[in-house]
Design a protein around this motif. Structure first.
Motif, PDB file in Angstrom:
ATOM      1  N   LYS A 213       0.865  -1.273   0.116  1.00 24.32           N
ATOM      2  CA  LYS A 213      -0.157  -0.095  -0.006  1.00 24.32           C
ATOM      3  C   LYS A 213       0.749   1.282  -0.075  1.00 24.32           C
ATOM      4  CE  LYS A 213      -3.774   2.414   2.329  1.00 24.32           C
ATOM      5  NZ  LYS A 213      -4.674   2.092   3.781  1.00 24.32           N
TER       6      LYS A 213
ATOM      7  N   THR B   5       4.320   5.353  -5.428  1.00 27.27           N
ATOM      8  CA  THR B   5       4.421   5.485  -7.060  1.00 27.27           C
ATOM      9  C   THR B   5       3.413   6.462  -7.747  1.00 27.27           C
ATOM     10  OG1 THR B   5       5.028   3.103  -7.069  1.00 27.27           O
ATOM     11  CG2 THR B   5       4.142   3.931  -8.891  1.00 27.27           C
ATOM     12  N   GLU B   6       2.140   6.506  -7.100  1.00 27.24           N
ATOM     13  CA  GLU B   6       1.257   7.432  -7.264  1.00 27.24           C
ATOM     14  C   GLU B   6       1.438   8.877  -7.380  1.00 27.24           C
ATOM     15  OE1 GLU B   6      -2.407   6.322  -5.079  1.00 27.24           O
ATOM     16  OE2 GLU B   6      -2.867   4.456  -6.312  1.00 27.24           O
ATOM     17  N   LYS B   7       2.605   8.922  -6.527  1.00 21.81           N
ATOM     18  CA  LYS B   7       3.134  10.716  -6.448  1.00 21.81           C
ATOM     19  C   LYS B   7       4.236  10.900  -7.328  1.00 21.81           C
ATOM     20  CE  LYS B   7       1.506  11.107  -1.620  1.00 21.81           C
ATOM     21  NZ  LYS B   7       2.065  11.292  -0.167  1.00 21.81           N
TER      22      LYS B   7
ATOM     23  N   GLN C 258       2.621   1.800  -3.395  1.00 17.21           N
ATOM     24  CA  GLN C 258       1.487   2.234  -4.313  1.00 17.21           C
ATOM     25  C   GLN C 258       1.254   3.749  -4.128  1.00 17.21           C
ATOM     26  OE1 GLN C 258      -2.145   0.508  -4.311  1.00 17.21           O
ATOM     27  NE2 GLN C 258      -3.055   1.621  -5.852  1.00 17.21           N
ATOM     28  N   GLU C 259       1.252   4.016  -2.720  1.00 16.44           N
ATOM     29  CA  GLU C 259       1.028   5.539  -2.650  1.00 16.44           C
ATOM     30  C   GLU C 259       2.187   6.256  -3.150  1.00 16.44           C
ATOM     31  OE1 GLU C 259       2.337   8.116   1.382  1.00 16.44           O
ATOM     32  OE2 GLU C 259       1.060   6.619   1.818  1.00 16.44           O
TER      33      GLU C 259
END
Length: 262
Positions: free
Chosen positions: A42, A48-50, A45-46
């Motif tokens: 999680k 990576t999304e940034k 992913q957090e």
């Protein structure tokens, strides 16, 4: 400045997660390692999304094969390793006479053996990079997390305190081993930090025993870890910075006051 490749162990929560976010905020690429797959993925992913280059490895750093996998992931994803922030560990509390041999072995594995394995694996890579690149500039950095119980102690923390003292000395020895190659090793010693497991009792006790009257925040630890891994600390090695709100100096003062009273 080139983005660094950073390994963070114990990265799924608390101080480890705060460190991962701090390095990511500076543009570093991060490999997150933890035994908690759900939280670890999680967080990856957090980040990576940034727009951060981040990957997660399910790993127990007390296992040599898992440690190999962590370093292999960093090399496969980013081609090198520049920083290790070793934040993994296990707290353990039990009466001395009730601590079993199995408990002692587990705590030593989780806290001391794990640090030895990941420090050794990363050190090998840092030395290899220094040799391959013939780089005369600042080398890589290792930062280990330990408790203030590296120098203090409690009757029900015999096994835990033994591992923290070991980490303290090991970090100094690693620093000496790396110094000829331009790399550094330091530590942060934490006490009274607001981790995921902290509750109201911990907060109340902190107000009574910590001079700054509060628990520390994981982000405060992360800032110190980041500093020790940065070029701003390029002449600091083999040292431990204690992040405890003044708890250790208050204990020393209390002993002196009792001595005067006697």
């Amino acid at each position: 400045m080139a983005r660094r490749s950073v390994i963070v162990t114990g990265a799924a929560s608390s101080v480890g997660a705060a460190c991962a976010r701090r390095f990511a905020r500076d543009g570093d690429r991060v490999v997150l390692a933890d035994t908690d797959e759900e939280k670890g993925r999680k967080l990856a992913q957090e980040l990576t999304e940034k727009g951060v280059e981040a990957s997660f490895v399910l790993a127990d750093v007390a296992n040599r094969l898992h440690v190999h996998n962590i370093v292999a992931e960093a090399l496969e994803s980013f081609g090198r390793v520049d920083v290790l922030a070793h934040m993994a560990g296990e707290e353990y509390s039990a009466a001395f006479l009730e601590t079993s041999e199995e408990d002692f072995d587990r705590v030593v594995g989780a806290n001391l053996k794990s640090a030895f394995l990941i420090n050794q694996a990363v050190a090998r890579q840092l030395i290899k990079q220094a040799s391959d690149e013939n780089d005369e500039g600042p080398g890589g950095a290792i930062v280990n997390m330990m408790s203030v119980e590296a120098v203090t102690a409690a009757a029900d923390h015999v096994a835990f305190a033994a591992t923290q003292g070991g980490l303290h000395q090991m970090t100094k020895a690693v620093a000496l081993a790396l110094s000829a190659h331009g790399a550094r090793a330091n530590a942060v010693g934490v006490g009274a930090i607001n981790t995921d497991a902290a509750g109201e009792v911990d907060r109340k006790q902190a107000k009574e025993t910590v001079p700054l009257k509060r628990l520390g925040d994981p982000d405060e630890v992360a800032e110190t870890v980041f500093f020790l891994a940065s070029g701003a600390a390029s002449y600091i090695t083999g040292q431990t910075i204690y992040i405890d709100g003044g708890r250790m100096i208050r204990a020393g003062g209390a002993r002196q006051e009792r001595a005067k009273d006697e």
